[in-house]
Structure formats: structure tokens, C-alpha cells
Write an enzyme that holds these catalytic residues in place. Sequence first.
Site, mmCIF file in Angstrom:
data_model
loop_
_atom_site.group_PDB
_atom_site.id
_atom_site.type_symbol
_atom_site.label_atom_id
_atom_site.label_comp_id
_atom_site.label_asym_id
_atom_site.label_seq_id
_atom_site.Cartn_x
_atom_site.Cartn_y
_atom_site.Cartn_z
ATOM 1 C CB THR A 389 -0.852 -0.074 1.297
ATOM 2 O OG1 THR A 389 -1.691 -1.207 1.234
ATOM 3 C CG2 THR A 389 -1.672 1.168 1.542
ATOM 4 N N GLY A 481 1.312 -1.405 4.706
ATOM 5 C CA GLY A 481 1.669 -2.560 5.527
ATOM 6 C C GLY A 481 0.524 -3.456 5.952
HETATM 7 N N1 GLY Z 1 -5.407 -3.569 1.590
HETATM 8 C C1 GLY Z 1 -4.895 -3.200 2.843
HETATM 9 C C2 GLY Z 1 -5.862 -2.414 3.646
HETATM 10 O O1 GLY Z 1 -6.714 -1.759 3.093
HETATM 11 O O2 GLY Z 1 -5.814 -2.451 4.831
#
Ligand code: GLY
Length: 578
Positions: A389, A481
Site C-alpha cells: 500500500t 503494511g
Molecule cells: N489492503 C490493505 C488495507 O486496506 O488495509
Amino acid sequence: MRHRLLACCCALLITLSPATLARETAQQAPIIDYGSRFLPQVARQAMVVGPERLAAEIGLDILREGGNAVDAAVATGFALAVSYPRAGNLGGGGFMLIHLDEEDRQTFIDYRETAPAAATRDLFLDEQGEIDRQRSYFSHLSSGVPGTVAGLILAQERYGTLPLPRVLAPAIALAEEGLEVSWALQFEIAARAEQLRKNPEAARLFFKPDGSAYRMGDHWRQPELAWTLRQIAERGREGFYQGPVAERIVAEMERGGGLISEQDLADYRALEREPVRGSFQGFEVVSAPPPSSGGVHILQMLNLLEGFDLKGMGHNSAAYIHHLAEAMKLAYADRSQFLADPDFVEVPVAQLTSKSYAERQRALVDPGRATPSSEIAPGRVLVQESHDTTHYSVADRWGNVVTNTYTLNFSFGSHIAVPGTGMLLNNEMADFAARPGSSNAFGLVEHEANRIEGGKRPLSSMSPTLVLRDGEPWLATGSPGGSVIITTVLQTLLNAMVFDMNVAAAATESRVHHQWLPDRLILESGISPDTRRLLESLGHNVDTTPRTLGRTQSIMLEGGYLYGATDPRRLGGHVAGE
Ligand code: GLY
């Protein structure tokens, strides 16, 4: 305690001349922890801190030209889709927290992906009722309806000052004219090469025509991505959610057995929501509301920890880490049960973030013993997966601040690209509970509230966060993360608010993570073996990881200066400021 640093901070100032600096520091010295191993970069007017240099500099250019923090954040978001394909995106989603200085308020743009209308609860279960991880992570079914384009445009229309084509122009040029491959980009593609090569279109985009990898110094153009960005510049959100781009996405879905339809794309809406708010020792903390779990649990843990003398325990002492871990377990247990898309499920935000709830929870913390997770709820096994991310923070000369986290979920998302668009698809559907009670890719156990339903947003951990001091923005931060986002942001806030660290030290000091299940306390390798032994003697199951847990991109605003820092333990982060 903060010390005033005099002339020796000159080298850190990005654009001030030594003479100007000497004059100004004599009047009003920037505040940096003198003697810290980690020092932030400093600017006066404008700053963008991001995971990649070209996109951060594009954001700064927009600020130089008179754009505000939202203009710069939108320009940086589109540019990262070009220069940082592992997480920068058009095909994913995210959250943007905005401080509007003139109106003295904060607002939140939710552009999380939604499940396609045809998605059903058992989408990722095989005939035996087991979770088909391949299908949930790396298939056309993995993708939610992308939200990034709608979200960035909503932010731009409501709070930006420049025309949309202007903020998109640098990203278009970067894709059209190409960029020089950095060491970080070479490394990031190499790390996911095997999976990227499985999708012919991703292989065509991310490797040379002869199939070999791009290397540092190579020139890399993305003409199809430039075309997609131009459709958006010319027609706004319709340029992406209707017409030729949408048709190409739907054609790829039909070819690969995915669910996203023309109607899903046309129906997608980014939403403006109220952020969640709390207080900690006189600071005001503003963060991401559901469908993020981040803000709620950051506030919940801060409330609980407020009742302990953290400073007296000492930073990263065994006692401090023990109390963090106990707070983390309680919060993540609640996450599994209560957090989900608030448009589908009633989330008890007020209760979870109340001081009285924290008081009751604080009573559960035994200072002399780690409470086994099994005494909080049943355990599960962590599925180890690479996750990614990205986060960036922006501040402008008018006092506006933007803190934005967005994602494709894994690094390079589903690793599936849409032919003719230059764009990767997310695998955010994996953030739903594939089978209520099961763990997701981050080992996070989730229940009914986060089951798959058409049109629903999967629960997220993304936590763009702003701390106010005396009513003014003081610290903007966030992290990638997956499950470690929440604990990374928590520790960054505590480092600054309790331990008076400058923003670089707050980003770089070793972190720990516990997410209730599995019952494992993860320490970064910078935590000493003595501390580990003490934690084990309290009953913690301790693992040390050589990896960094999360990676913040933060700005601290203090005394008329902007202090920026990116965690240097990961490749490629950049502070652009003047
Ligand atoms: N895809 C990671 C989150 O949105 O927490």
C-alpha cells in the site's frame, strides 16, 4: 526534551541559503532533536513526502505554481500510478484526510473499492468450503470496483483550486515520455517478477519486449497508461467509469471470468465522510473512519495507553512494549468482530473510541503478565504474504494539509493488467472475510460484519492520520503494511507525542506489532535481545523480523517550519520541499 539546533542544521534545509538560514535560525530556530541519530528535512513553504522521488517532486511543482495541498496530493496520486506501480494506482482505492485551514476543519474522502454487485458471500470458497487463496488473491475475481480515480477527482473538484487537466498533465507526460528506471523500481518489479510474468499483459507492461527485466538507468515508457490518464483529463470521472476505458476493463473481466460490469463502474461513488476524532494528553487525533478500522483502533489504543506512564517506562523498554502489545491485542480482537463497511453494518465507533470503554479495557491489562490471545478469543494461523500500500503527506503555504493512503492491496495488486490501459487491477476483494471467522492475507481474523456483499467496501487498515496541537495541524502521517499499518501509525504518534521525537526519529525507531491472532509479538531487529528475553519472561510469544514493519511518510509542522521524513529503511522514499 527538545533542543534547539543552531547552525549545524544548515545542511538539512532544502532551499534556504546559508546566510538566510543563519539570520532566521537566530530569530527562530527550527526544533530538531539535537543528538538524534535521525534528522528530518526542513522546508518553509511547501512539502510533499512520498514513497518515490518523481511523484513527490511533481507534487511540489504543483505547490510552487500556486496549487494548494489538495491539488498537489491529486497530482502526486496520479503520478505515483506511473512511477510507483507496486502501489500507486488507477485500479485500486484509498483514503484521503484533508485539513482545510481557512475553514478550520478536516474532512475525509473514502475511495475504497466496492465489491461488484454480483459478488456473493462464498465467492472464494471451493467445493469443500475451503478458501481458494489463489482465486481470492490473483484472479479477476480478486478485484473490487476501482475507486482511486473517483476519489482523487472528488477531492480535486471540492477542495482543489487548479483545473483537473493541469494536475494530471505531469503524470501524463511521465507516462508518455517515460522515466528512468530507479534502483527501487528495478528491485520492486524483480521482487514480484514471477507472478507478473503469469499475466501476459502485465508481462508486456513490466518487462522488455524480449522478456528481460528493466534495469536501473533504462528508459521506460507507458503509452497506454498515458492514454488512460488523458481520457480522465478530458472527461473527468466519465473518462474512466464510462466509455473506452470502462469498456476495456469490462472486456478483460469477461475474458478472465471477473465480475466487474459496466453498471458497477458507472455506479461507483467516492464518498465524503466525517473522520474519527479523539484526544491524547492534550493532542487532538483525527483519523480514518470505517470502512477503515485504522482510526477507530488507533484512538482505542491511545485511550487505553493514556492511563499508563509510558514516558516513565522508557521508549521500547520491555514494560513499554508489553503495554503496547496488550493494547494491540484488545483492539485487534474488537476489529475482527465489529469493524466493517458502515453503510452495511452498524459499527459502534462512539463506544469503541470512548474514554469509558478504554478505562474498562485498561483494567484487563496485567503489567506483570501477557494475556494469552486465547483468553481473549480463539486463535488462527497467520498466512504470510507480501503486502503493499502506499502513503504520502502534503502541506502547503496556506496551512492546508493532506495525508493520503491508497493501494492495490498486494504489491502490484492482483498482478493482472487491463489490455490497452496500462493499468493493474487491485486484489482488494481479499480484504473481505472469505469465510467469516477465517483469516485474510494479513492473518487478520474477520467475522460476519465483513462478509462479501455486492456494493460493499471491504474492511481496511489504512490510517491516514492528523494530530492537532493547540488546534493547529502538527503531525500528518500514515503507512503501508496491511495489518501493521495501525500499529505503525500508533507508534509513530506515541514517538512524537510522548517521547518528543522529531519526525525522522519517530519514523525510524524500531517498531513492534501484535494483532491478537496469531498470538505472536513481532519485534523489528533493532529491539535488543535483553528486551526480548524480558518480554518472553512476561509470557509473550516473540518473533524478531528482519523486515521493517510499515513505513511512514510524515510531515511535522512546528514553529513555522515543515519537517519531513520518510522511513529510510525502505528504498526510494523522498521529501520534496521548499
Ligand atoms: N489492503 C490493505 C488495507 O486496506 O488495509
